[in-house]
Design a protein around this motif. Structure first.
Motif, short mmCIF file in Angstrom:
data_model
loop_
_atom_site.label_atom_id
_atom_site.label_comp_id
_atom_site.label_asym_id
_atom_site.label_seq_id
_atom_site.Cartn_x
_atom_site.Cartn_y
_atom_site.Cartn_z
N MET A 1 5.55 23.80 -26.44
CA MET A 1 4.51 22.91 -26.94
C MET A 1 3.12 23.38 -26.50
SD MET A 1 5.60 19.54 -28.24
CE MET A 1 4.29 18.58 -27.58
N GLU A 2 3.06 24.33 -25.58
CA GLU A 2 1.77 24.74 -25.05
C GLU A 2 0.85 25.36 -26.11
OE1 GLU A 2 3.61 28.76 -23.10
OE2 GLU A 2 4.00 26.76 -22.34
N ASN A 3 1.43 25.93 -27.17
CA ASN A 3 0.57 26.53 -28.20
C ASN A 3 0.30 25.57 -29.36
OD1 ASN A 3 3.21 26.73 -28.98
ND2 ASN A 3 3.06 28.78 -29.84
N LEU A 4 0.59 24.27 -29.15
CA LEU A 4 0.27 23.26 -30.15
C LEU A 4 -0.92 22.44 -29.68
CD1 LEU A 4 3.79 21.79 -31.00
CD2 LEU A 4 2.55 23.57 -32.21
N ASP A 5 -1.87 22.26 -30.59
CA ASP A 5 -2.98 21.37 -30.26
C ASP A 5 -2.71 19.99 -30.87
OD1 ASP A 5 -3.64 21.55 -32.97
OD2 ASP A 5 -5.35 22.88 -32.64
N GLU A 6 -3.63 19.09 -30.69
CA GLU A 6 -3.43 17.71 -31.16
C GLU A 6 -3.30 17.65 -32.68
OE1 GLU A 6 -2.31 14.04 -30.73
OE2 GLU A 6 -2.78 15.27 -28.98
#
Length: 153
Positions: free
Chosen positions: A1-6
């Motif tokens: 999930m770290e490479n997902l933004d809001e």
């Protein structure tokens, strides 16, 4: 999930609630233009966050209203027996979900049939033909309280 933004997370929430939403419709919700939303959706697909798009069908209208949770315990637990079971269960159309478990049972199956007689026939003529099954324990769903395909993200 770290490479997902809001924005990515919001797109995933929207699509898992309604996968028919277009990039244009999602862009309107997010106050963005369609092109970057389309690119984000493609990236989410390519990275495997979106595995596929499906329609959730009404089991009652399709005459598959009896849901059974079947716990399966194997007699032997060798790699070969487990792999063979996993292979064979893929060919049983009545099995909607199958999970390999840790604990008292080895596998949990979710099965939808027209009725108890159909479930009985499924067990008798299909499931029981799988080698190495030791114990089957079937429980029947009385009422769907919560049934969701959505992940909390």
């Amino acid at each position: 999930m770290e490479n997902l933004d809001e924005t990515d997370i919001t797109i995933l929430r929207i699509l898992q609630n309604d996968s028919k939403k277009t990039a244009k419709e999602i862009a309107k919700i997010l106050n963005l233009t369609p092109s970057p939303v389309y690119e984000r959706i493609r990236r989410l697909e390519n990275q495997g966050f979106i595995k596929k798009y499906v329609a959730i069908l009404d089991k009652k209208l399709l005459d598959r209203s009896v849901t059974t949770i079947c716990q399966v315990s194997m007699r032997y637990h060798s790699e070969a027996f487990i792999e063979k079971f996993e292979e064979q269960i893929q060919n049983l159309d009545e099995v909607q979900e199958c999970y390999h478990m840790a604990g008292q049972v080895d596998f949990i199956l979710k099965i939808n049939t027209k009725g108890l007689e159909d479930y009985h026939n499924f067990v008798k003529y299909k499931l029981s033909k799988i080698e190495n099954i030791g114990v089957l324990n079937s429980t029947f769903v009385l009422k769907d309280i919560k049934n969701s395909s959505e992940f909390y993200i």
